[in-house]
Enzyme design. Structure first.
Site, PDB file in Angstrom:
ATOM      1  N   TYR A   1      23.501   3.367 113.697  1.00 29.16           N
ATOM      2  CA  TYR A   1      22.504   2.425 114.201  1.00 29.16           C
ATOM      3  C   TYR A   1      23.128   1.367 115.114  1.00 29.16           C
ATOM      4  CZ  TYR A   1      19.312   4.165 110.533  1.00 29.16           C
ATOM      5  OH  TYR A   1      18.504   4.937 109.736  1.00 29.16           O
TER       6      TYR A   1
ATOM      7  N   HIS B   1      11.292   5.310 117.903  1.00 32.09           N
ATOM      8  CA  HIS B   1      11.633   6.699 117.562  1.00 32.09           C
ATOM      9  C   HIS B   1      10.682   7.703 118.219  1.00 32.09           C
ATOM     10  CE1 HIS B   1      15.042   7.000 114.929  1.00 32.09           C
ATOM     11  NE2 HIS B   1      14.593   6.095 114.091  1.00 32.09           N
TER      12      HIS B   1
ATOM     13  N   GLU C   1      19.466   7.248 116.068  1.00 27.81           N
ATOM     14  CA  GLU C   1      19.390   5.874 115.579  1.00 27.81           C
ATOM     15  C   GLU C   1      20.021   4.836 116.505  1.00 27.81           C
ATOM     16  OE1 GLU C   1      17.446   5.074 113.453  1.00 27.81           O
ATOM     17  OE2 GLU C   1      17.058   6.880 112.273  1.00 27.81           O
TER      18      GLU C   1
ATOM     19  N   ASP D   1      23.097  12.706 104.342  1.00 26.62           N
ATOM     20  CA  ASP D   1      22.829  11.297 104.041  1.00 26.62           C
ATOM     21  C   ASP D   1      24.082  10.442 104.168  1.00 26.62           C
ATOM     22  OD1 ASP D   1      20.165  11.537 103.645  1.00 26.62           O
ATOM     23  OD2 ASP D   1      20.164  11.017 101.521  1.00 26.62           O
TER      24      ASP D   1
ATOM     25  N   ARG E   1      13.202   0.379  97.766  1.00 33.97           N
ATOM     26  CA  ARG E   1      13.793   0.546  99.096  1.00 33.97           C
ATOM     27  C   ARG E   1      15.315   0.596  98.963  1.00 33.97           C
ATOM     28  NH1 ARG E   1      12.727  -3.499 104.282  1.00 33.97           N
ATOM     29  NH2 ARG E   1      14.005  -2.362 105.797  1.00 33.97           N
TER      30      ARG E   1
ATOM     31  N   HIS F   1      11.174  -0.536 115.603  1.00 34.94           N
ATOM     32  CA  HIS F   1      12.171   0.516 115.433  1.00 34.94           C
ATOM     33  C   HIS F   1      11.494   1.878 115.278  1.00 34.94           C
ATOM     34  CE1 HIS F   1      16.187   2.009 114.193  1.00 34.94           C
ATOM     35  NE2 HIS F   1      15.472   2.872 113.477  1.00 34.94           N
ATOM     36  N   GLU F   2      10.527   1.966 114.366  1.00 33.43           N
ATOM     37  CA  GLU F   2       9.886   3.265 114.131  1.00 33.43           C
ATOM     38  C   GLU F   2       9.084   3.718 115.345  1.00 33.43           C
ATOM     39  OE1 GLU F   2      11.126   4.619 111.660  1.00 33.43           O
ATOM     40  OE2 GLU F   2      11.888   2.797 110.743  1.00 33.43           O
TER      41      GLU F   2
ATOM     42  N   GLN G   1      13.424  13.598 105.749  1.00 34.38           N
ATOM     43  CA  GLN G   1      14.738  13.397 106.348  1.00 34.38           C
ATOM     44  C   GLN G   1      15.773  13.147 105.246  1.00 34.38           C
ATOM     45  OE1 GLN G   1      15.405   9.818 108.760  1.00 34.38           O
ATOM     46  NE2 GLN G   1      16.098  11.107 110.440  1.00 34.38           N
TER      47      GLN G   1
ATOM     48  N   GLU H   1       9.770   7.540 110.833  1.00 39.17           N
ATOM     49  CA  GLU H   1       9.105   7.673 112.114  1.00 39.17           C
ATOM     50  C   GLU H   1       8.251   8.924 112.244  1.00 39.17           C
ATOM     51  OE1 GLU H   1      13.394   9.264 112.537  1.00 39.17           O
ATOM     52  OE2 GLU H   1      12.381   7.605 111.544  1.00 39.17           O
TER      53      GLU H   1
END
Length: 647
Positions: free
Chosen positions: A419, A337, A356, A411, A599, A333-334, A174, A309
């Site tokens: 979100y 999805h 999201e 992106d 991250r 959250h994942e 993604q 996800e």
């Protein structure tokens, strides 16, 4: 039905691609006019060269070998292509791939050509074949290899893993990076089934975001093992994912479990035990889980996201392994999805909020069912705070839910707007119509649109038909067009307020006012309360003015033992304070944090904060980034390069 690209637009795109440079077959192939089409599900994706209104990929079959020394995947991608009668070409997306040959299923060569590369989009790969008969499928076989710097792939040395013994490979597709390792139509609106055979050294295991057909692998000779996978549900290409490394598995229950490096497996399994209950709770909320298993792969620290996800196998950062299960909302959250994003997918990245925003709302409902309304409200409130920061620092046009990303890397649309504003929109609808009525609509939405790309306009059609149902007064109350097409927050939004944060804010104000850190009830607070404390800022005073003295910072650091803190969210909150105050004693903690995980959620803001501190922060940023950059995934370096690389 998704709107159809008109013939004029299709011809315009064909003309734009006609200046391609040949890589195979005849160099003087005449341009082929686009055939007329009607009633084709298609929405124009500005981030793909594909022309699915003419011909589209329906299935991808990969046969690849992993070479850790060369840092290359090589082999074949076999594509099943369908199109309108008379179609004689398909346009694919590729980026930095070495295309060696293209042939049909019998081995006969096919003519192909690639266009000039464009920044972040890559190139069109056009393959020509005999005109399709009605209902026919054309199979094309592409011999190719990735490059060592493929943006979707990260090849880790043994030293970059927890075990320190074997190398590791993982992918992150993604938004539009799958084209750097799979030649296909890399658009979220072009769903494809797929299968794969992956050959890798026998001392590592291969996992993918699909059903594993060979749990023990198959001997492939010369110290290699082959692994086979199959995904029978059509998925957007960004969900094709691979991990190859020294990993083991531990089951949680009959359909959930954890993969990770052996030395990390016990801790990861203990942390993620709530996953099984989350799947059950999610099904009770919005219908059956339709992907078979739900496992997690906890990756090495360089993974650039909190989680991804990928169907059947969520990829997750080790920064969620806090020891107390306080960060498992990421798993919620994942998992969510699996309905919003994987089952019903944004057709283009302009509609990213459909993935999201729905997922953030659903995640919070899972957490409410798992840990109670107060914890869910705390999570909402923290998200609301993040959104306020984003709205204050984002150009107004990018604070709309429906984005315009033409000419931009997708992106750039992956902000808290999609979100948190998206989730706020859905909570507003729930508040106005009532939870029972909203849940009935949302369950139906997932059922009606399963395995289908979704646009904002189709969402509006669905909710107006199945929830609003012509009620003009309700339509006016919901203010849906304002939420979607206007910047900022509409007037009908009610911010979440957590009573649990009232004493936290009082403790923060008392400390800022000169009270001792020993008065902070830190040990009795949850991670979310600690995050709130570290995110608290005075509401008055000159913007940018220091609000803590060096003595206060030292008191906070030592009393709360922040140098030894293991919870990544808490460390991040502390380091943001330390950098903004140019607190030199925290620099070793900062350096350790930035060089031991990649991250982007943590890395990018910290480098931005360092850079904003000018003569103090920029030398630190340059020094740390020079050390850390080789261990970051391209997704992270692509963002941080734009900060630290600036003069």
């Amino acid at each position: 039905m998704i709107r159809t690209l008109g013939l004029v637009s299709a011809l315009a795109l064909a003309t734009a691609l006609s200046g391609c440079a040949s890589m195979g077959g005849a160099s003087d192939m005449p341009p082929v006019p686009a055939p007329a089409v009607a009633n084709v599900d298609f929405v124009r994706d500005v981030h793909s060269y594909a022309r699915p209104e003419i011909a589209r990929v329906r299935h991808v079959s990969l046969d690849l070998a992993a070479d850790f020394e060369a840092k290359v995947l090589s082999g074949t991608a076999t594509l099943d292509v369908q199109g309108v009668p008379g179609a004689n070409e398909v346009v694919l997306d590729v980026r930095d791939l070495d295309i060696r040959n293209v042939r049909d299923a019998s081995g006969a060569p096919l003519q192909y050509e690639t266009g000039a590369p464009a920044e972040f989009l890559g190139q069109p790969l056009t393959v020509r074949f005999p005109a399709l008969a009605p209902g026919a499928t054309q199979r094309i076989v592409i011999d190719y290899a990735t490059r060592p710097d493929a943006a979707a792939l990260q090849w880790l040395t043994p030293q970059q893993t927890a075990g320190g013994r074997l190398p590791y490979l993982f992918s992150q597709g993604q938004a539009i990076l799958t084209r750097t390792w799979v030649p296909t139509q890399d658009s979220p609106g072009i769903r494809q089934t797929w299968d794969a055979r992956i050959v890798a050294p026998s001392d590592v295991k291969t996992v993918m975001s699909a059903e594993m057909l060979t749990p023990e692998g198959e001997p492939a000779g010369d110290g290699m093992t082959a692994w086979r996978f199959r995904m029978t549900n059509p998925v957007p290409p960004y969900l094709i994912a691979i991990g190859v490394g020294d990993v083991d598995f531990a089951a949680i229950d009959e359909r959930t479990g954890v993969w990770t490096e052996p030395s990390e497996l016990q801790a990861a399994h203990h942390e993620l035990v709530p996953t099984a209950e989350m799947v059950d709770l999610a099904e009770r909320l919005y219908g059956p889980y339709r992907w078979g298993r739900y496992d997690l792969l906890v990756l090495p620290p360089s993974f650039p996201f909190g989680g991804m996800e990928n169907p059947r196998l969520t990829f997750a950062t080790p920064t969620i392994i806090a020891g107390d299960r306080s960060l498992v909302s990421l798993v919620a959250h994942e998992l969510a999805h699996s309905w919003s994003g994987n089952l019903v997918t944004n057709a283009t990245w302009d509609d990213f909020w459909l993935n999201e925003g729905f997922t953030t709302y659903f995640e919070n409902r899972i957490m409410e069912a798992l840990e109670g309304p107060e914890r869910a409200l705390m999570l909402q409130s923290l998200g609301w705070g993040d959104l306020q920061d984003t709205l204050a620092s984002t150009p107004p046009a990018d604070t709309r839910l429906k984005l315009e990303l033409t000419g931009r890397d997708p992106d750039e649309g992956m902000s808290d707007v999609a979100y948190e504003k998206g989730a706020s929109f859905l909570r507003t609808i729930e508040r106005i119509v009532g939870r029972e009525r909203f849940d009935a609509w949302l369950t139906g939405y997932f059922e009606r649109n399963a395995f289908r790309p979704m646009t904002t306009e189709l969402f509006l059609e669905d909710i107006r038909e199945h929830l609003v149902r012509g009620d003009a007064a309700l339509e006016q109350q919901l203010m849906m067009d304002a939420w979607i097409y206007q910047p900022g927050m509409p007037s009908n939004w009610v911010p979440p307020v957590s009573d649990a944060f009232v004493p936290v804010d009082a403790a923060a104000a008392a400390f800022v006012g000169g009270g001792p850190a020993s008065a902070i009830p830190w040990s009795g607070w949850s991670t979310q309360e600690r995050q709130r404390f570290l995110a608290w800022r005075p509401t008055s005073g000159a913007e940018g003015a220091d609000w803590l003295t060096p003595a206060q910072l030292a008191d906070l650091e030592s009393t709360l033992n922040l140098r030894e803190e293991g919870n990544a969210e808490v460390v991040f909150g502390w380091l943001q304070i330390a950098v903004q105050h140019r607190y030199q004693p925290a620099v070793p903690t900062l350096e350790k944090f930035l060089t031991t995980m990649g991250r982007r959620k943590f890395v990018l803001p910290l480098f931005q904060s360092l850079w904003a501190e000018g003569d103090w922060g920029r030398p630190i940023a340059r020094r740390i980034y020079a050390e850390a950059r080789p261990g970051y995934h391209p997704v992270t370096t692509g963002s941080v390069d734009a900060v630290v690389g600036r003069s």
